[in-house]
Design a protein around this motif. Structure first.
Motif, PDB file in Angstrom:
ATOM      1  N   VAL A  55     136.915 121.632  82.354  1.00 14.13           N
ATOM      2  CA  VAL A  55     136.249 120.331  82.321  1.00 14.13           C
ATOM      3  C   VAL A  55     137.278 119.224  82.584  1.00 14.13           C
ATOM      4  O   VAL A  55     138.363 119.242  82.017  1.00 14.13           O
ATOM      5  N   GLN A  73     134.598 113.648  81.265  1.00 11.41           N
ATOM      6  CA  GLN A  73     133.309 114.331  81.256  1.00 11.41           C
ATOM      7  C   GLN A  73     133.073 114.918  79.863  1.00 11.41           C
ATOM      8  O   GLN A  73     134.015 115.256  79.163  1.00 11.41           O
ATOM      9  N   ASN A  85     135.814 119.298  89.007  1.00 15.74           N
ATOM     10  CA  ASN A  85     134.438 119.558  88.609  1.00 15.74           C
ATOM     11  C   ASN A  85     134.412 120.385  87.334  1.00 15.74           C
ATOM     12  O   ASN A  85     135.403 120.975  86.935  1.00 15.74           O
ATOM     13  N   ILE A  86     133.244 120.455  86.732  1.00 14.36           N
ATOM     14  CA  ILE A  86     133.048 121.297  85.559  1.00 14.36           C
ATOM     15  C   ILE A  86     132.723 122.714  86.045  1.00 14.36           C
ATOM     16  O   ILE A  86     131.855 122.890  86.910  1.00 14.36           O
TER      17      ILE A  86
END
Length: 133
Positions: free
Chosen positions: A59, A63, A128-129
């Motif tokens: 992560v 976020q 990005n996750i």
């Protein structure tokens, strides 16, 4: 782009090793691979006492992600982070990154501290996750 993939794969491998080393325990204190009780890594089985999803997570800072715990009999659970300087987690499983690094998020049955499952977390500066089962 290719240069960025190798460090991510290396860190993922490290997290896998950490996660495997941490493991989880089931209600009778034996390892989860013994055929009864809790399973490790969010892989649900019919006799699982407690599972977490996802089992691995990358992560980026900024976020938040909500992890899911499934407890047999809908029992209450508690959450904890092995390194709160990297990420914190609230009572509802909401993970908040604090700084780059690695941590292990553990979910525990509220009425039986011997039943746990864990998720390896890597906090990155950008990206990005990514979730793994």
């Amino acid at each position: 782009m290719r240069k960025n993939i190798l460090p991510v794969l290396l860190i993922t491998l490290i997290l896998c090793l950490l996660f495997t080393a941490c493991g989880s325990k089931n209600g009778n204190g034996s390892d989860p691979g013994s055929g009864s009780g809790s399973t490790s890594g969010g892989t649900a089985q019919a006799d699982s006492l407690l599972t977490i999803y996802p089992s691995l997570l990358i992560v980026p800072l900024g976020q938040t992600v909500t992890l899911e715990a499934t407890a047999k009999g809908d029992k209450a659970v508690t959450w904890s982070s092995s390194d709160t300087s990297v990420a914190t987690i609230d009572d509802n499983g909401r993970l908040s990154p604090v700084s780059e690094g690695e941590t292990i998020i553990t979910v525990t049955l509220a009425d039986d501290a011997g039943v746990t499952d864990a998720c390896g977390v890597l906090v990155t500066a950008d990206g990005n996750i990514f979730l793994w089962e």
